[in-house]
Design a protein around this motif. Structure first.
Motif, PDB file in Angstrom:
ATOM      1  N   LYS A 266      14.658  15.477  -1.066  1.00 31.07           N
ATOM      2  CA  LYS A 266      14.797  14.743  -1.414  1.00 31.07           C
ATOM      3  C   LYS A 266      13.744  13.076  -1.017  1.00 31.07           C
ATOM      4  CE  LYS A 266      19.655  14.646  -1.976  1.00 31.07           C
ATOM      5  NZ  LYS A 266      20.546  14.451  -0.958  1.00 31.07           N
ATOM      6  N   LYS A 267      12.970  13.132  -0.009  1.00 31.96           N
ATOM      7  CA  LYS A 267      12.029  12.475   1.227  1.00 31.96           C
ATOM      8  C   LYS A 267      11.177  12.640   0.433  1.00 31.96           C
ATOM      9  CE  LYS A 267      13.254  11.692   5.437  1.00 31.96           C
ATOM     10  NZ  LYS A 267      12.710  12.323   7.333  1.00 31.96           N
ATOM     11  N   SER A 268      10.929  13.442   0.016  1.00 30.14           N
ATOM     12  CA  SER A 268       9.136  14.089  -0.837  1.00 30.14           C
ATOM     13  C   SER A 268       8.736  13.372  -1.981  1.00 30.14           C
ATOM     14  CB  SER A 268       8.670  15.075  -0.901  1.00 30.14           C
ATOM     15  OG  SER A 268       9.657  16.633  -1.527  1.00 30.14           O
ATOM     16  N   GLY A 269      10.473  13.090  -2.725  1.00 28.96           N
ATOM     17  CA  GLY A 269      10.810  13.132  -4.018  1.00 28.96           C
ATOM     18  C   GLY A 269      10.905  13.920  -5.301  1.00 28.96           C
ATOM     19  N   LEU A 270      10.558  14.990  -4.697  1.00 32.74           N
ATOM     20  CA  LEU A 270      10.124  16.397  -5.432  1.00 32.74           C
ATOM     21  C   LEU A 270      12.040  16.437  -6.149  1.00 32.74           C
ATOM     22  CD1 LEU A 270       7.884  18.861  -4.937  1.00 32.74           C
ATOM     23  CD2 LEU A 270       7.801  17.768  -6.275  1.00 32.74           C
TER      24      LEU A 270
ATOM     25  N   LYS B 268       0.922  -1.311   0.177  1.00 32.03           N
ATOM     26  CA  LYS B 268       0.003  -0.258  -0.208  1.00 32.03           C
ATOM     27  C   LYS B 268       0.895   1.022  -0.912  1.00 32.03           C
ATOM     28  CE  LYS B 268      -4.158  -1.785   1.211  1.00 32.03           C
ATOM     29  NZ  LYS B 268      -4.268  -2.660  -0.244  1.00 32.03           N
ATOM     30  N   VAL B 269       0.188   2.435  -1.003  1.00 31.94           N
ATOM     31  CA  VAL B 269       1.117   3.877  -0.953  1.00 31.94           C
ATOM     32  C   VAL B 269       0.058   4.514  -0.341  1.00 31.94           C
ATOM     33  CG1 VAL B 269       3.342   2.699  -2.205  1.00 31.94           C
ATOM     34  CG2 VAL B 269       0.639   3.287  -3.464  1.00 31.94           C
ATOM     35  N   LYS B 270       0.751   5.888   0.172  1.00 30.52           N
ATOM     36  CA  LYS B 270       0.064   6.739  -0.277  1.00 30.52           C
ATOM     37  C   LYS B 270       1.056   7.829  -0.995  1.00 30.52           C
ATOM     38  CE  LYS B 270      -0.809   6.566   4.947  1.00 30.52           C
ATOM     39  NZ  LYS B 270      -0.431   7.884   6.219  1.00 30.52           N
ATOM     40  N   ALA B 271      -0.016   9.451  -1.301  1.00 30.51           N
ATOM     41  CA  ALA B 271       0.803  10.182  -2.241  1.00 30.51           C
ATOM     42  C   ALA B 271       1.740  10.420  -1.318  1.00 30.51           C
ATOM     43  CB  ALA B 271       0.055  11.120  -2.244  1.00 30.51           C
ATOM     44  N   GLY B 272       3.496  10.226  -1.733  1.00 32.86           N
ATOM     45  CA  GLY B 272       4.865  11.012  -1.179  1.00 32.86           C
ATOM     46  C   GLY B 272       5.340   9.575  -0.464  1.00 32.86           C
TER      47      GLY B 272
ATOM     48  N   GLU C  62      -5.081   9.861   0.562  1.00 28.07           N
ATOM     49  CA  GLU C  62      -4.301  10.393   1.967  1.00 28.07           C
ATOM     50  C   GLU C  62      -2.686  10.737   1.493  1.00 28.07           C
ATOM     51  OE1 GLU C  62      -6.261   6.970   4.040  1.00 28.07           O
ATOM     52  OE2 GLU C  62      -4.507   6.282   2.806  1.00 28.07           O
ATOM     53  N   TYR C  63      -2.277  10.825   1.650  1.00 33.16           N
ATOM     54  CA  TYR C  63      -0.781  11.947   1.796  1.00 33.16           C
ATOM     55  C   TYR C  63       0.095  11.524   2.890  1.00 33.16           C
ATOM     56  CZ  TYR C  63      -2.867  15.209  -1.858  1.00 33.16           C
ATOM     57  OH  TYR C  63      -3.907  15.586  -2.554  1.00 33.16           O
ATOM     58  N   GLU C  64       1.546  11.358   3.005  1.00 34.98           N
ATOM     59  CA  GLU C  64       2.688  11.455   3.818  1.00 34.98           C
ATOM     60  C   GLU C  64       2.657  12.338   4.312  1.00 34.98           C
ATOM     61  OE1 GLU C  64       4.301   8.664   4.680  1.00 34.98           O
ATOM     62  OE2 GLU C  64       4.333   6.882   3.548  1.00 34.98           O
ATOM     63  N   THR C  65       2.990  12.578   4.762  1.00 32.97           N
ATOM     64  CA  THR C  65       2.835  14.025   5.592  1.00 32.97           C
ATOM     65  C   THR C  65       4.296  14.636   6.181  1.00 32.97           C
ATOM     66  OG1 THR C  65       2.806  13.024   7.576  1.00 32.97           O
ATOM     67  CG2 THR C  65       1.480  14.453   6.995  1.00 32.97           C
TER      68      THR C  65
ATOM     69  N   ASP D  12       6.719  22.673 -11.672  1.00 36.14           N
ATOM     70  CA  ASP D  12       7.008  21.524 -10.287  1.00 36.14           C
ATOM     71  C   ASP D  12       7.954  22.470  -9.318  1.00 36.14           C
ATOM     72  OD1 ASP D  12       6.989  19.645 -11.519  1.00 36.14           O
ATOM     73  OD2 ASP D  12       8.975  20.189 -12.811  1.00 36.14           O
ATOM     74  N   VAL D  13       8.125  24.377  -9.949  1.00 39.01           N
ATOM     75  CA  VAL D  13       8.029  24.997  -8.187  1.00 39.01           C
ATOM     76  C   VAL D  13       6.923  25.247  -7.709  1.00 39.01           C
ATOM     77  CG1 VAL D  13       9.130  27.376  -8.435  1.00 39.01           C
ATOM     78  CG2 VAL D  13       9.905  26.939 -10.087  1.00 39.01           C
ATOM     79  N   VAL D  14       5.295  25.088  -8.367  1.00 38.96           N
ATOM     80  CA  VAL D  14       4.178  25.412  -7.521  1.00 38.96           C
ATOM     81  C   VAL D  14       4.261  23.990  -6.177  1.00 38.96           C
ATOM     82  CG1 VAL D  14       2.361  25.041  -8.060  1.00 38.96           C
ATOM     83  CG2 VAL D  14       2.804  26.780  -9.479  1.00 38.96           C
ATOM     84  N   PHE D  15       4.821  22.703  -7.423  1.00 39.70           N
ATOM     85  CA  PHE D  15       4.739  21.379  -6.468  1.00 39.70           C
ATOM     86  C   PHE D  15       5.350  21.689  -4.652  1.00 39.70           C
ATOM     87  CE2 PHE D  15       4.283  18.658 -10.810  1.00 39.70           C
ATOM     88  CZ  PHE D  15       2.621  19.228  -9.941  1.00 39.70           C
ATOM     89  N   ILE D  16       6.915  22.550  -5.413  1.00 38.17           N
ATOM     90  CA  ILE D  16       7.605  22.724  -3.825  1.00 38.17           C
ATOM     91  C   ILE D  16       6.873  23.249  -3.328  1.00 38.17           C
ATOM     92  CG2 ILE D  16      10.222  23.783  -3.615  1.00 38.17           C
ATOM     93  CD1 ILE D  16      10.967  22.165  -6.509  1.00 38.17           C
ATOM     94  N   GLY D  17       5.795  24.560  -4.212  1.00 41.95           N
ATOM     95  CA  GLY D  17       5.644  25.103  -3.122  1.00 41.95           C
ATOM     96  C   GLY D  17       4.745  24.408  -1.963  1.00 41.95           C
ATOM     97  N   ARG D  18       3.711  23.846  -2.731  1.00 41.87           N
ATOM     98  CA  ARG D  18       2.754  23.382  -2.290  1.00 41.87           C
ATOM     99  C   ARG D  18       3.397  22.378  -1.014  1.00 41.87           C
ATOM    100  NH1 ARG D  18      -0.827  20.638  -6.373  1.00 41.87           N
ATOM    101  NH2 ARG D  18      -1.339  22.449  -8.018  1.00 41.87           N
ATOM    102  N   LEU D  19       4.118  21.963  -1.051  1.00 42.00           N
ATOM    103  CA  LEU D  19       4.944  20.511  -0.444  1.00 42.00           C
ATOM    104  C   LEU D  19       5.062  21.433   1.181  1.00 42.00           C
ATOM    105  CD1 LEU D  19       6.512  17.718   0.351  1.00 42.00           C
ATOM    106  CD2 LEU D  19       8.529  19.051  -0.525  1.00 42.00           C
ATOM    107  N   PHE D  20       5.464  22.641   1.383  1.00 42.04           N
ATOM    108  CA  PHE D  20       6.852  23.422   2.248  1.00 42.04           C
ATOM    109  C   PHE D  20       4.769  23.907   2.848  1.00 42.04           C
ATOM    110  CE2 PHE D  20      10.247  22.115   0.314  1.00 42.04           C
ATOM    111  CZ  PHE D  20      10.900  22.078   1.999  1.00 42.04           C
ATOM    112  N   LYS D  21       4.456  24.310   2.192  1.00 41.39           N
ATOM    113  CA  LYS D  21       3.049  24.974   2.745  1.00 41.39           C
ATOM    114  C   LYS D  21       2.532  24.434   3.644  1.00 41.39           C
ATOM    115  CE  LYS D  21       1.944  29.320   0.438  1.00 41.39           C
ATOM    116  NZ  LYS D  21       1.214  30.082   0.308  1.00 41.39           N
ATOM    117  N   THR D  22       2.039  23.201   2.839  1.00 42.46           N
ATOM    118  CA  THR D  22       1.162  22.108   3.189  1.00 42.46           C
ATOM    119  C   THR D  22       1.882  20.852   4.375  1.00 42.46           C
ATOM    120  OG1 THR D  22       0.791  20.986   1.077  1.00 42.46           O
ATOM    121  CG2 THR D  22      -0.349  22.825   1.702  1.00 42.46           C
ATOM    122  N   GLY D  23       2.662  20.227   3.171  1.00 44.55           N
ATOM    123  CA  GLY D  23       3.603  18.930   3.955  1.00 44.55           C
ATOM    124  C   GLY D  23       3.250  17.811   3.534  1.00 44.55           C
TER     125      GLY D  23
END
Lengths: 397, 449
Positions: free
Chosen positions: B124-128, B53-57, B102-105, B246-257
C-alpha cells in the motif's frame, strides 16, 4: 462535382437550424444508403467488424431473389394454364413480372413511407428492417389480392405490429406475417378458396372449362376418399412440388428456389440453421405421427406422406424466411431448437386437423412468435439456476 | 504434466504491425503522468501540491474512499501540474523528471520472513497495491478481504499484444518473488495461467503456484475467462488478479526496497514504421517513445490494445495498467456503397464479406464504426465469441434496464468490460457494449455498498 461533394453541399440544409431540418431522418437515410458514414469509435473497441444492419438486410433480400424470379415465371405460367395457352418461358416471366412489380411497389411505398415518417417524428435513423418485410409481403399473398388491400394491410402491420412497440427490434410478431394475417381475417374471400391463386381467375373470363385453380393443399384437404388422394398424386408429382409448378402464394411454391435462399442465409450465418433444421424435424415428425394414425381416422389429409407436407404450401417459405426473423424468434441458442421444433410440429398439426382451412403455417409461426419470450424465459432461468447451484456447492464446501 | 483447458469460442483478429522482438533503449521522457480515469471507480485526492519534489515511490494521490491506498510517482523529480477538466475533475498528475532516478526506501525482505499484514502495508505504501485487481467488478482489491484464489494470466491474447514471455524473460526471478509474496495473501491457491501455444514457457517452472495451460482463440488470455474455468466467482466470493508485469514490480519491491517500475512495452499497429519493443518507465509520455516512428498523420494512438485500450493523443501518457501502445488509421472517411459492394479487402467475422477466403491475411483495420447504431436485432452472434456460461445479450439488456436482480442472476459478478470486447467488435447494432457493462458494474458497486 462528385456525389460526395454534392451531398456535403446540401447537408447543412437538413441539419439543426437548416431550412428543411424536419426532413433530417429522410436525408440521413439516403445519405447512409449512398455512403457508410464517417463515424468513428469513441470508446471501447476501437475497431469494428465491417458487417452492419444494412448489409444484413440486403443479404436477406438477396436470398429471396430465387423465389421472386421463380414466382414471376410461375404467375405467367399458371395464368397461361388457366386460359389454355403456353406463351413460353420469357413471355410467362415478363407477364408475371408486370403483375408482381406493382405489388412490391405498393408494399415498399406504404411501408417505407410509414417508417420514414415515424423516424422523422421520433428523431431516429430510419431502420432497415422493412427492406426485408417489404419484400416478404408480396411473396406471401395470392396474386389476385387487390393493391389497396395490400396497402391497408401493410400499413396496419407496420403501425400496429411494429412501430407501436418501438420499431425494428422491438416487435413481438413478424410484421410481414401480420400483414397476411390481417388480410386473412379481414378479407377471407380474397385469401382463400380456389380462385385467388391464379392471375385473372377470380374474374372468370376466358378460363378453360373444368380448370381448377385450387392449391395442392386445398385439393388434398378436400379429398374425402383415398382415391381422391391418388388422383391428386397423379396430377401433381413430387418433382412438381420441388420445382414449384403449382398454384399458391407468389413466393411459396418452389421448394428448390427457397432452399437456394436458405443456403445463402445459413452460409452467411444470417438465418439460424438451428431454427430451420428443428422446424423441418418438427414438421416431419408431426407428418409421420399423422401417417401412423391415419388408418384409424377418416381424415384423408392425414394420409398425405409426411415429406410432401414439407414441400407443399407455405411450410418451407415460412420456416426458412419468416420463422427465423431474429427479432421475433427465440433469442437464446437453446430456445431456438425448441422454438423451431414446435413451429414445425404445430404448423402441420393445424394444417391437417383444422377443418376450416387447408394451411397452418402462418398461424403456427404467429403462435410461436408470441411464445418465443416464454421459451427464452425458461432457458434463461436454466442458466440462472446453474449459477445458483454452483454457488450453493461452493458454500457447502 | 499440468492441466490443459481448451476454449473454442472466441476470435483472433489478425492485424498488421505486430512488434518484432527487438528492444530499443530510449532516453527518459521529460514528463511522466498518471490519469486517474485509467482506474475504475476512483475519486482522487491529491497528497502534495504542484512544485513539490518527489522520488520514485513518493505518494501523489490516494482514493477518497480508501485513504490508505496510494498512487505513487514513477520517477524522481517535481510534481509540476495537476490538470483539471470540467467541474475541476482531476485529469492528470504530471511529474517532470529530474532524470536522477532517486527512490523512496520501502521494506526489503523475503516472503518467508514476512507476515501478511507487513506485505499488505508495504504494497500500500509503495503504490503497488493498486495493481491488485479484484473480481467481481475489476476494481482495486480491498485489503480486508481474503480472496479464494489469485490469478496471474501470463499472456495477453488480444490482437498485437505484448508478449510477456519476451519482455519478462530477464525478470523471472523478480516474478518468482512476486508470486511468493502474493501467494501469502490468499486462502486458496495462486494460479499461473499459461499460453499452451508457447513452447519453453518461462513461466512454466514457477513455484508456489498451480500451473494451468490455456488453449484457444482470444479472449483465452483474459483473466476473467480463466477464472470462470478454474475458480468461478459466485455471489459473495472474491478472486484477485494481477498482471504479470505488475507481479515483477512487486518482486522488485521486496527484493530491493525500491518502487522500480521500469518495463518493456510494445509499440505496434499498422501505422507504425518499425513495430518493436521499448524499455520505458511506467507513465512515460508516449511522444518520447513514438517520436517519428509512424507512417501518416490521420492516425489514432491507443494506450493498450485495439479492443480495450484508451484513445490518447500524442503527448499523453502511457496508461496506468498498459504495456502496449497501438497505432492504427482513423476511419473518419465516407465509404460509398460500402454496405452493398463485395468488399474483398474488408474484415468481417460474418461470411457476408470474403474474409474467409484468406484466413491468414493480416488486416490494417481503421476506427470507422462501419455502420449506424441500431436496436439489437440479430441474436446468437455474441455467443460465438463469448466463452463463458453467461448469456451476453440478456445480461446487456438487464444492464440497460438497470435491473439489479437480473444482472446478479445473469452473472455480472463474473465479467468485466474487457470480456465483452469481442462482442462489441462484432456487434451489428454498433453499440458501445463495454461502456454499457461499465455502467452495470458501477451501479452494482453503488447498490452493494
Amino acid at each position: 462535382m462528385s456525389l460526395r461533394k454534392f451531398v456535403d453541399k446540401i447537408k447543412p440544409n437538413f441539419e439543426k437550424g437548416g431550412k428543411v431540418h424536419f426532413l433530417y431522418s429522410t436525408f440521413e437515410a439516403f445519405e447512409t444508403f449512398l455512403f457508410v458514414p464517417n463515424h468513428v469509435t469513441k470508446k471501447g473497441s476501437h475497431i469494428r467488424d465491417s458487417f452492419d444492419m444494412k448489409r444484413n438486410m440486403v443479404i436477406v433480400v438477396m436470398a429471396l431473389i430465387p423465389t421472386i424470379l421463380f414466382g414471376m415465371w410461375n404467375i405467367g405460367y399458371q395464368h397461361g394454364l388457366s386460359i389454355g395457352e403456353d406463351a413460353g418461358l420469357i413471355q410467362n416471366f415478363i407477364y408475371g413480372m408486370l403483375r408482381l412489380l406493382p405489388i412490391i411497389a405498393v408494399s415498399y411505398i406504404v411501408g417505407l413511407g410509414i417508417e420514414f415518417a415515424v423516424a422523422q417524428i421520433r428523431g431516429h435513423e430510419v431502420n432497415e428492417g422493412f427492406l426485408v418485410s417489404g419484400m416478404l409481403i408480396p411473396l406471401i399473398v395470392p396474386i389476385d389480392t387487390p393493391l389497396w388491400m395490400i396497402a391497408i394491410a401493410t400499413a396496419f402491420a407496420v403501425i400496429i405490429g411494429k412501430e407501436v412497440f418501438g420499431g425494428t427490434g422491438m416487435n413481438i410478431v413478424n410484421p410481414a406475417l401480420l400483414t397476411r394475417a390481417f388480410l386473412f381475417f379481414a378479407y377471407p374471400k380474397k385469401m382463400s378458396g380456389d380462385f385467388v391463386w391464379i392471375d385473372g381467375l377470380s374474374k372468370v373470363e376466358g378460363i378453360v372449362d373444368g380448370f381448377s385453380g385450387a392449391t395442392p393443399l386445398a385439393q388434398v384437404a378436400s379429398a374425402s376418399t383415398p382415391e381422391h388422394l391418388d388422383a391428386f398424386h397423379q396430377q401433381t408429382s413430387v418433382f412438381d412440388m420441388i420445382i414449384g409448378i403449382t398454384p399458391g402464394s407468389i413466393g411459396e411454391t418452389s421448394f428448390i428456389a427457397i432452399m437456394l435462399g436458405a443456403i445463402l442465409l445459413i452460409y452467411t450465418g444470417i438465418g439460424s440453421w438451428k431454427i430451420m433444421f428443428s422446424a423441418f424435424v418438427g414438421g416431419a415428425l408431426m407428418g409421420l405421427l399423422l401417417n401412423v394414425f391415419a388408418p384409424y381416422a377418416d381424415n384423408v389429409y392425414m394420409q398425405l406422406p409426411f415429406y410432401e407436407h414439407l414441400l407443399l404450401g407455405g411450410f418451407a417459405f415460412g420456416m426458412i424466411f419468416m420463422l427465423t426473423d431474429p427479432v421475433t424468434a427465440s433469442q437464446t441458442n437453446a430456445g431456438k431448437w425448441i422454438y423451431g421444433f414446435l413451429a414445425g410440429f404445430i404448423a402441420i398439426l393445424v394444417r391437417v386437423l383444422n377443418p376450416a382451412y387447408p394451411e397452418g403455417v402462418m398461424l403456427a409461426i404467429l403462435l410461436l412468435n408470441v411464445f418465443a419470450p416464454l421459451i427464452d424465459y425458461y432457458v434463461i432461468q436454466g442458466n440462472v439456476k446453474r449459477r445458483l447451484k454452483r454457488s450453493k456447492v461452493a458454500k457447502a464446501k | 504434466m499440468s492441466k490443459i483447458i481448451k476454449i473454442k469460442k472466441g476470435l483472433d483478429i489478425k492485424l498488421k504491425g505486430k512488434a518484432t522482438e527487438t528492444i530499443v533503449e530510449i532516453p527518459m521522457s521529460d514528463t511522466y503522468g498518471i490519469r486517474p480515469d485509467d482506474i475504475k471507480n476512483l475519486i482522487p485526492k491529491g497528497v502534495i501540491k504542484p512544485g513539490a519534489k518527489v522520488k520514485a515511490g513518493s505518494p501523489l494521490f490516494f482514493d477518497k474512499y480508501n485513504p490508505d491506498i496510494f498512487f505513487t510517482s514513477p520517477v524522481s523529480g517535481e510534481l509540476t501540474e495537476i490538470k483539471r477538466g470540467d467541474r475541476r475533475k482531476i485529469l492528470e498528475f504530471v511529474v517532470t523528471a529530474d532524470k536522477k532516478n532517486e527512490y523512496e526506501t520501502f521494506k526489503q525482505a523475503s516472503a518467508s520472513s514476512l507476515k501478511k499484514e507487513e506485505i499488505i502495508e508495504n504494497l500500500k505504501k509503495s503504490g503497488l497495491w493498486t495493481k491488485i485487481i479484484q473480481r467481481p467488478y475489476g476494481i482495486i482489491a480491498n485489503s480486508n478481504d481474503t480472496p479464494k484464489a489469485i490469478h496471474i494470466s501470463t499472456f495477453d491474447s488480444a490482437p498485437l499484444s505484448t508478449n510477456y514471455n519476451f519482455t519478462l524473460k530477464n525478470d523471472i526471478d523478480n516474478f518468482q518473488e512476486g508470486v511468493n509474496i502474493l501467494s501469502k495473501l490468499t486462502s486458496g491457491s495462486l494460479y499461473i495461467n499459461l499460453d499452451y501455444k508457447i513452447k519453453n514457457n518461462i513461466f512454466a517452472n514457477i513455484k508456489n503456484a498451480e500451473i494451468t495451460n490455456f488453449d484457444g482463440p482470444h479472449p483465452v488470455g483474459n483473466p476473467g475467462i480463466q477464472i470462470s474455468k478454474l475458480t468461478p466467482v459466485n455471489k459473495g466470493e472474491i478472486v484477485w488478479q494481477v498482471n504479470p508485469q505488475d507481479v515483477v514490480f512487486i518482486g522488485r519491491l521486496f527484493k530491493t526496497g525500491k518502487y522500480d517500475v521500469s518495463k518493456i512495452i510494445a509499440l505496434a499497429g499498422s501505422e507504425v514504421k518499425t513495430p518493436q519493443y521499448y524499455k520505458v518507465i511506467a507513465g512515460a509520455n508516449i511522444k518520447s517513445i513514438v517520436i517519428d516512428n509512424v507512417l501518416s498523420e490521420n492516425i489514432r494512438y491507443i494506450s493498450g490494445s485495439v479492443l480495450t485500450g484508451t484513445k490518447i493523443k500524442r503527448g499523453d501518457f502511457l496508461g496506468y495498467y498498459d504495456n502496449l501502445i497501438t497505432v492504427i488509421p482513423e476511419g473518419n472517411h465516407y465509404d460509398m456503397f460500402g454496405w452493398l459492394l463485395p468488399g474483398f479487402s474488408k474484415y468481417s467475422v460474418s461470411r457476408s464479406f470474403f474474409t474467409w477466403l484468406s484466413p491468414k491475411k493480416e488486416y490494417a483495420l481503421h476506427t470507422n464504426l462501419n455502420g449506424g447504431e441500431r436496436a439489437y436485432v440479430l441474436t446468437g452472434e455474441m455467443e460465438r465469441v463469448f466463452p463463458m456460461d453467461i448469456l451476453p445479450l440478456q445480461l446487456i439488456k438487464a444492464i440497460l434496464a438497470n435491473d439489479i436482480d437480473a444482472m446478479e442472476n445473469l452473472g455480472i459478478y463474473e465479467v468485466v468490460e474487457e470480456d465483452f470486447a469481442l462482442c462489441e467488435f462484432i456487434d451489428v447494432s454498433k453499440t458501445n457494449i463495454q461502456d454499457i457493462v461499465n455502467k452495470g458494474i458501477i451501479s452494482m458497486i453503488k447498490e452493494m455498498s
